[in-house]
Design an enzyme around this catalytic site. Sequence first.
Site, PDB file in Angstrom:
ATOM      1  N   GLY A  89       8.998  15.694  -2.537  1.00 43.22           N
ATOM      2  CA  GLY A  89       8.413  16.601  -3.496  1.00 43.22           C
ATOM      3  C   GLY A  89       7.052  17.132  -3.089  1.00 43.22           C
ATOM      4  O   GLY A  89       6.482  17.996  -3.775  1.00 43.22           O
ATOM      5  N   ARG A  90       6.508  16.614  -1.981  1.00 41.65           N
ATOM      6  CA  ARG A  90       5.180  17.134  -1.624  1.00 41.65           C
ATOM      7  C   ARG A  90       4.875  17.139  -0.127  1.00 41.65           C
ATOM      8  O   ARG A  90       3.733  17.359   0.252  1.00 41.65           O
ATOM      9  CB  ARG A  90       4.100  16.378  -2.369  1.00 41.65           C
ATOM     10  CG  ARG A  90       4.053  14.890  -2.099  1.00 41.65           C
ATOM     11  CD  ARG A  90       2.794  14.312  -2.697  1.00 41.65           C
ATOM     12  NE  ARG A  90       2.800  12.859  -2.612  1.00 41.65           N
ATOM     13  CZ  ARG A  90       1.783  12.113  -2.970  1.00 41.65           C
ATOM     14  NH1 ARG A  90       0.693  12.674  -3.436  1.00 41.65           N
ATOM     15  NH2 ARG A  90       1.847  10.797  -2.862  1.00 41.65           N
ATOM     16  N   ASP A 117       3.203  17.730  -9.027  1.00 42.71           N
ATOM     17  CA  ASP A 117       2.464  18.960  -8.701  1.00 42.71           C
ATOM     18  C   ASP A 117       2.489  19.278  -7.205  1.00 42.71           C
ATOM     19  O   ASP A 117       1.916  20.267  -6.767  1.00 42.71           O
ATOM     20  CB  ASP A 117       1.012  18.849  -9.199  1.00 42.71           C
ATOM     21  CG  ASP A 117       0.282  17.645  -8.605  1.00 42.71           C
ATOM     22  OD1 ASP A 117       0.860  16.978  -7.713  1.00 42.71           O
ATOM     23  OD2 ASP A 117      -0.857  17.371  -9.027  1.00 42.71           O
ATOM     24  N   GLY A 118       3.123  18.411  -6.438  1.00 47.59           N
ATOM     25  CA  GLY A 118       3.222  18.671  -5.000  1.00 47.59           C
ATOM     26  C   GLY A 118       1.923  18.448  -4.242  1.00 47.59           C
ATOM     27  O   GLY A 118       1.834  18.724  -3.052  1.00 47.59           O
ATOM     28  N   ARG A 168       0.503  15.182   9.002  1.00 55.75           N
ATOM     29  CA  ARG A 168       1.080  14.006   9.650  1.00 55.75           C
ATOM     30  C   ARG A 168       1.982  14.413  10.802  1.00 55.75           C
ATOM     31  O   ARG A 168       2.580  15.496  10.786  1.00 55.75           O
ATOM     32  CB  ARG A 168       1.925  13.195   8.681  1.00 55.75           C
ATOM     33  CG  ARG A 168       1.362  13.023   7.315  1.00 55.75           C
ATOM     34  CD  ARG A 168       2.094  11.950   6.544  1.00 55.75           C
ATOM     35  NE  ARG A 168       3.391  12.377   6.023  1.00 55.75           N
ATOM     36  CZ  ARG A 168       4.083  11.634   5.145  1.00 55.75           C
ATOM     37  NH1 ARG A 168       3.609  10.470   4.746  1.00 55.75           N
ATOM     38  NH2 ARG A 168       5.253  12.055   4.695  1.00 55.75           N
ATOM     39  N   ARG A 175      14.248   8.974   6.991  1.00 59.51           N
ATOM     40  CA  ARG A 175      14.128   7.677   6.325  1.00 59.51           C
ATOM     41  C   ARG A 175      15.484   7.088   5.963  1.00 59.51           C
ATOM     42  O   ARG A 175      16.478   7.810   5.906  1.00 59.51           O
ATOM     43  CB  ARG A 175      13.390   7.860   4.986  1.00 59.51           C
ATOM     44  CG  ARG A 175      12.040   8.423   5.104  1.00 59.51           C
ATOM     45  CD  ARG A 175      11.782   9.479   4.024  1.00 59.51           C
ATOM     46  NE  ARG A 175      10.567  10.213   4.361  1.00 59.51           N
ATOM     47  CZ  ARG A 175       9.359   9.816   4.001  1.00 59.51           C
ATOM     48  NH1 ARG A 175       9.223   8.762   3.234  1.00 59.51           N
ATOM     49  NH2 ARG A 175       8.301  10.487   4.389  1.00 59.51           N
ATOM     50  N   ASP A 244      12.993   4.461   0.471  1.00 58.52           N
ATOM     51  CA  ASP A 244      12.618   5.826   0.870  1.00 58.52           C
ATOM     52  C   ASP A 244      11.351   5.838   1.712  1.00 58.52           C
ATOM     53  O   ASP A 244      10.986   6.875   2.270  1.00 58.52           O
ATOM     54  CB  ASP A 244      12.439   6.721  -0.364  1.00 58.52           C
ATOM     55  CG  ASP A 244      11.442   6.148  -1.354  1.00 58.52           C
ATOM     56  OD1 ASP A 244      11.719   5.074  -1.902  1.00 58.52           O
ATOM     57  OD2 ASP A 244      10.392   6.761  -1.572  1.00 58.52           O
ATOM     58  N   ASN A 245      10.686   4.707   1.787  1.00 58.42           N
ATOM     59  CA  ASN A 245       9.478   4.636   2.612  1.00 58.42           C
ATOM     60  C   ASN A 245       9.734   3.920   3.939  1.00 58.42           C
ATOM     61  O   ASN A 245       8.796   3.521   4.627  1.00 58.42           O
ATOM     62  CB  ASN A 245       8.354   3.918   1.864  1.00 58.42           C
ATOM     63  CG  ASN A 245       7.802   4.769   0.731  1.00 58.42           C
ATOM     64  OD1 ASN A 245       7.929   5.983   0.749  1.00 58.42           O
ATOM     65  ND2 ASN A 245       7.187   4.136  -0.243  1.00 58.42           N
TER      66      ASN A 245
HETATM   67  P1  AMP Z   1       5.866   7.524  -2.926  1.00 56.85           P
HETATM   68  O1  AMP Z   1       6.148   6.430  -3.925  1.00 56.85           O
HETATM   69  O2  AMP Z   1       4.434   7.901  -2.833  1.00 56.85           O
HETATM   70  O3  AMP Z   1       6.481   7.238  -1.611  1.00 56.85           O
HETATM   71  O4  AMP Z   1       6.559   8.830  -3.522  1.00 56.85           O
HETATM   72  C1  AMP Z   1       7.926   8.942  -3.693  1.00 56.85           C
HETATM   73  C2  AMP Z   1       8.317  10.393  -3.738  1.00 56.85           C
HETATM   74  O5  AMP Z   1       7.742  10.979  -4.884  1.00 56.85           O
HETATM   75  C3  AMP Z   1       7.841  11.204  -2.562  1.00 56.85           C
HETATM   76  O6  AMP Z   1       8.832  11.348  -1.607  1.00 56.85           O
HETATM   77  C4  AMP Z   1       7.500  12.528  -3.132  1.00 56.85           C
HETATM   78  O7  AMP Z   1       8.537  13.420  -2.915  1.00 56.85           O
HETATM   79  C5  AMP Z   1       7.391  12.289  -4.607  1.00 56.85           C
HETATM   80  N1  AMP Z   1       6.001  12.561  -5.056  1.00 56.85           N
HETATM   81  C6  AMP Z   1       4.953  11.727  -5.076  1.00 56.85           C
HETATM   82  N2  AMP Z   1       3.860  12.353  -5.559  1.00 56.85           N
HETATM   83  C7  AMP Z   1       4.238  13.612  -5.861  1.00 56.85           C
HETATM   84  C8  AMP Z   1       3.585  14.758  -6.382  1.00 56.85           C
HETATM   85  N3  AMP Z   1       2.305  14.734  -6.714  1.00 56.85           N
HETATM   86  N4  AMP Z   1       4.311  15.886  -6.545  1.00 56.85           N
HETATM   87  C9  AMP Z   1       5.608  15.942  -6.206  1.00 56.85           C
HETATM   88  N5  AMP Z   1       6.278  14.901  -5.709  1.00 56.85           N
HETATM   89  C10 AMP Z   1       5.618  13.744  -5.528  1.00 56.85           C
HETATM   90 MG    MG Z   2       7.058   7.813   0.016  1.00 55.06          MG
END
Ligand code: AMP
Ligand code: MG
Length: 488
Positions: A89-90, A117-118, A168, A175, A244-245
């Site tokens: 999403g971002r 918000d991306g 990056r 993933r 997903d990480n």
């Molecule tokens: P994370 O837990 O940080 O690995 O986030 C999981 C997923 O949430 C990521 O792959 C992003 O696509 C989505 N994400 C996190 N923060 C945002 C954001 N501010 N806007 C849109 N998508 C987000």
């Molecule tokens: Mg992530």
Amino acid sequence: MAFPLMGDDTVRHTLPSPIPNPYWVAFSPSCAKLIGVPVGANQLPTDKQWLDLLAGNSLKTNTHQFPHPIASVYSGHQFGVWAGQLGDGRAILLGDIAGQELQLKGAGKTAYSRMGDGRAVLRSSIREFLCSEAMHALGIPTSRALAVVGSKMPVLREVSETAAICARVAPSFMRVGHFEHFSSLQNTGRLKELADDLITHHYPHCLDSAEPYLALFNSISKRNAALVAQWQAVGFCHGVLNSDNISVLGLTIDYGPFGFLDQFQIDHICNHSDHSGRYAYHRQPQIMHWNMACLASAMLPLLELNHSREDAQALLTNALEDFPSAYAQVWQKSFRDKLGLYTSEEADIRLIERLLQLMHDSRADYTSLFRNLGSIEKGSRPEENLLRDQFLDRSGFDLWLKEYFARLAKEPLDDQTRKMRMNAVNPKYVLRNHLAQHAIELAQNDDFSEVHKLLNILSMPFDDQPQHQSYSLAPPEDLQTISVSCSS
Ligand code: AMP
Ligand code: MG
């Protein structure tokens, strides 16, 4: 290599959303070198267009064009629970450069942003930047960070913060969650394309196998087993080991609420939002194994192309069972190296574990203790040993030291050579939370000098750098419990 363009349900052409008046917060000349970006004496790209490119305000520099940026969708398990579609999403992939993918994290909404918000905030972008480059310097597989670009554009989190973009770089950002996505949709065609692309670009040796997809699973699992063993050795906690990480190249990716151990506590939880301690330090190996089980079940349809369901399951289950021994092998080698043991005896494991237990009981500082272990002179009197003061159980430490000396006596190296080799694996400098926090607080007031300084110090983590001694020390008491959450 760029994610294969496989249709609208997989990747979407997504333009970065511009940010007003971007400026450099941080830049890594070392990462620039990796992708062939010329850097001037000011440690920034000589071509000024790079700032606008990495801000998402343009799609070209004087030498490069990225006309088709994309965002790719993935799914995953978060905190052990299937969360369905959730990424990306971002992060917007600009394209390939020198065999690496260049991605802008926080460059605005994508087709997959859902309610987000991306964007990313300055604080989390600086943490990701510094840690990516620090991990690389530590010799741990990781995505790299080219730069952080900032803007005064407000971004709302718990409070109002400002936007930043972390650029990056990695050979691929694919993933486990990508595999899970197509598996959950029962889209074996896409799953196959994903696996074939991965094999072609990153695991070509799998083609020599009679079972290329099984060989692919084995290779990914092995790399991630080795990765998590390296994390344990350096005292790194990832913080959010959701599927997903987890990189299918075995890279450390998605730096969020990570932490390096200061006071050693085996069950240390670095992520404030991880209430159950699922991702605590001692659980990381087991959790990585669990993530490999997610990958195995996502890859099952690929094995089923040539086998019955039972046979496919049996093949993957067997392969999954190799994870603990692959992990143990790297863990044991890493810790033997940390102790300066270059021959191997079965009793070494007990010796290592007893040291860790003593450290845990005394909450000894992880990084400096291992670093200082290298300076111990074989056969010196335990009472004279400076490390002794870090242990509450002094006689326990004396006893351990006696056995350690007895063990070292069987090693051929003299003290000086052993120290040199131990110092090459026991870093003096890691990105401790309080150091990152200090740099972030200054940066939030437009002073980026500490970010630059940390980047320099952490790029030589094994060097003594006596002028930066204070950066090697455990945090003062009032800074020991900085808490970091998922908010980013
Ligand atoms: P994370 O837990 O940080 O690995 O986030 C999981 C997923 O949430 C990521 O792959 C992003 O696509 C989505 N994400 C996190 N923060 C945002 C954001 N501010 N806007 C849109 N998508 C987000
Ligand atoms: Mg992530």
